[in-house]
Design a protein around this motif. Structure first.
Motif, mmCIF file in Angstrom:
data_model
loop_
_atom_site.group_PDB
_atom_site.id
_atom_site.type_symbol
_atom_site.label_atom_id
_atom_site.label_comp_id
_atom_site.label_asym_id
_atom_site.label_seq_id
_atom_site.Cartn_x
_atom_site.Cartn_y
_atom_site.Cartn_z
ATOM 1 N N THR A 63 1.096 -0.786 -0.295
ATOM 2 C CA THR A 63 0.209 0.028 -0.395
ATOM 3 C C THR A 63 1.248 1.078 -0.602
ATOM 4 O OG1 THR A 63 -1.578 -1.157 1.057
ATOM 5 C CG2 THR A 63 -1.500 1.348 1.648
ATOM 6 N N ALA A 67 1.039 3.736 -2.763
ATOM 7 C CA ALA A 67 0.805 5.846 -2.142
ATOM 8 C C ALA A 67 1.515 6.673 -2.142
ATOM 9 C CB ALA A 67 0.005 5.408 -1.184
ATOM 10 N N ASP A 131 -2.943 1.754 -10.034
ATOM 11 C CA ASP A 131 -3.522 1.837 -9.232
ATOM 12 C C ASP A 131 -4.859 2.815 -8.852
ATOM 13 O OD1 ASP A 131 -2.397 4.718 -9.519
ATOM 14 O OD2 ASP A 131 -1.892 5.200 -7.382
ATOM 15 N N LEU A 141 -0.556 -5.831 -7.618
ATOM 16 C CA LEU A 141 -0.578 -5.837 -5.756
ATOM 17 C C LEU A 141 0.273 -7.560 -6.771
ATOM 18 C CD1 LEU A 141 -3.489 -4.362 -3.577
ATOM 19 C CD2 LEU A 141 -1.203 -4.311 -4.274
ATOM 20 N N ALA A 196 -6.960 -4.582 -0.374
ATOM 21 C CA ALA A 196 -5.574 -3.847 -0.661
ATOM 22 C C ALA A 196 -6.065 -2.579 -2.241
ATOM 23 C CB ALA A 196 -3.991 -3.971 -0.940
ATOM 24 N N VAL A 200 -7.293 1.388 -2.203
ATOM 25 C CA VAL A 200 -6.884 2.392 -3.152
ATOM 26 C C VAL A 200 -7.116 2.912 -3.878
ATOM 27 C CG1 VAL A 200 -4.415 2.640 -4.373
ATOM 28 C CG2 VAL A 200 -4.120 1.269 -2.442
#
Length: 212
Positions: A63, A67, A131, A141, A196, A200
């Protein structure tokens, strides 16, 4: 360089800054990320006889990588590892008597190295907009998880073949490595990746709504 290669990552879109505030943002996010990693690593379940517990550390690393972007994400992970190398109790199985470089060279050492590679790779993927959607995030991921497992399993196999091999229970060192370092974690990792992958893109929608 294409437009998709310079997209802002989530942290930049949620907290735009310039000049001195930009440096303050980077420092604040790095500290926050290190604290989050330290806490996430301690939320775990031992998977005896494997020396690698199931924790939320992987979820936090992936994450943060997405991010924060490649540079800040990498700096945050390296900062966390540096603090751990100095002997602070920030790792999943570290303690007052088992910490620092000695701990990092144990069973989790390869996975910690994989965190660095995965954070960098996911940061670059975020720069390209992977993302922003659930499908793109899920693919990103999955790749990140593979990048963690490859060095993790290679290092664990080195330890198993170097003296931890239990010939009474396993046919080969690789069979023991897979049993200790992969199969116990697949279901947990799938759940963390799903969380996740939803989180996101959902945060991106909130950031977009706040800018309207």
């Amino acid at each position: 360089m294409t437009d998709t290669a310079i997209r802002p990552v989530l942290a930049e879109a949620a907290w735009p800054a310039e000049g001195a505030m930009l440096q303050a943002r980077r420092l604040g996010l790095a500290v926050l990320g290190i604290v989050a990693l330290s806490l996430a690593a301690k939320i775990g379940v031992p998977m005896w006889p494997s020396p690698v517990p199931v924790t939320l550390g992987t979820f936090a690393v992936l994450t943060i990588g997405v991010a924060y972007g490649p540079r800040l994400g990498l700096a945050t992970i390296l900062g966390y590892l540096a603090i751990g190398a100095l002997g602070f109790d920030v790792f999943a199985g570290s303690s007052a008597s088992n910490n620092g470089l000695a701990y990092m060279l144990g069973g989790t050492g390869g996975y910690l190295a994989g965190w660095v590679v995965a954070a960098l790779a996911l940061g670059h993927a975020a720069r390209r907009g992977f993302d922003r959607s659930i499908a793109g995030m899920a693919l990103t991921l999955l790749v990140g998880n593979v990048l963690i497992y490859v060095p993790g399993l290679l290092w664990l196999h080195h330890l198993v073949a170097g003296g931890l091999f239990d010939a009474t229970r396993f046919a080969t060192p690789w069979e023991q490595t897979i049993a200790w370092g992969l199969t116990p974690y697949l279901i947990g990792d799938a759940l963390k990746l799903a969380l996740a992958a939803l989180l996101v893109p959902g945060l991106w929608k909130l950031v977009g709504a706040s800018r309207r």
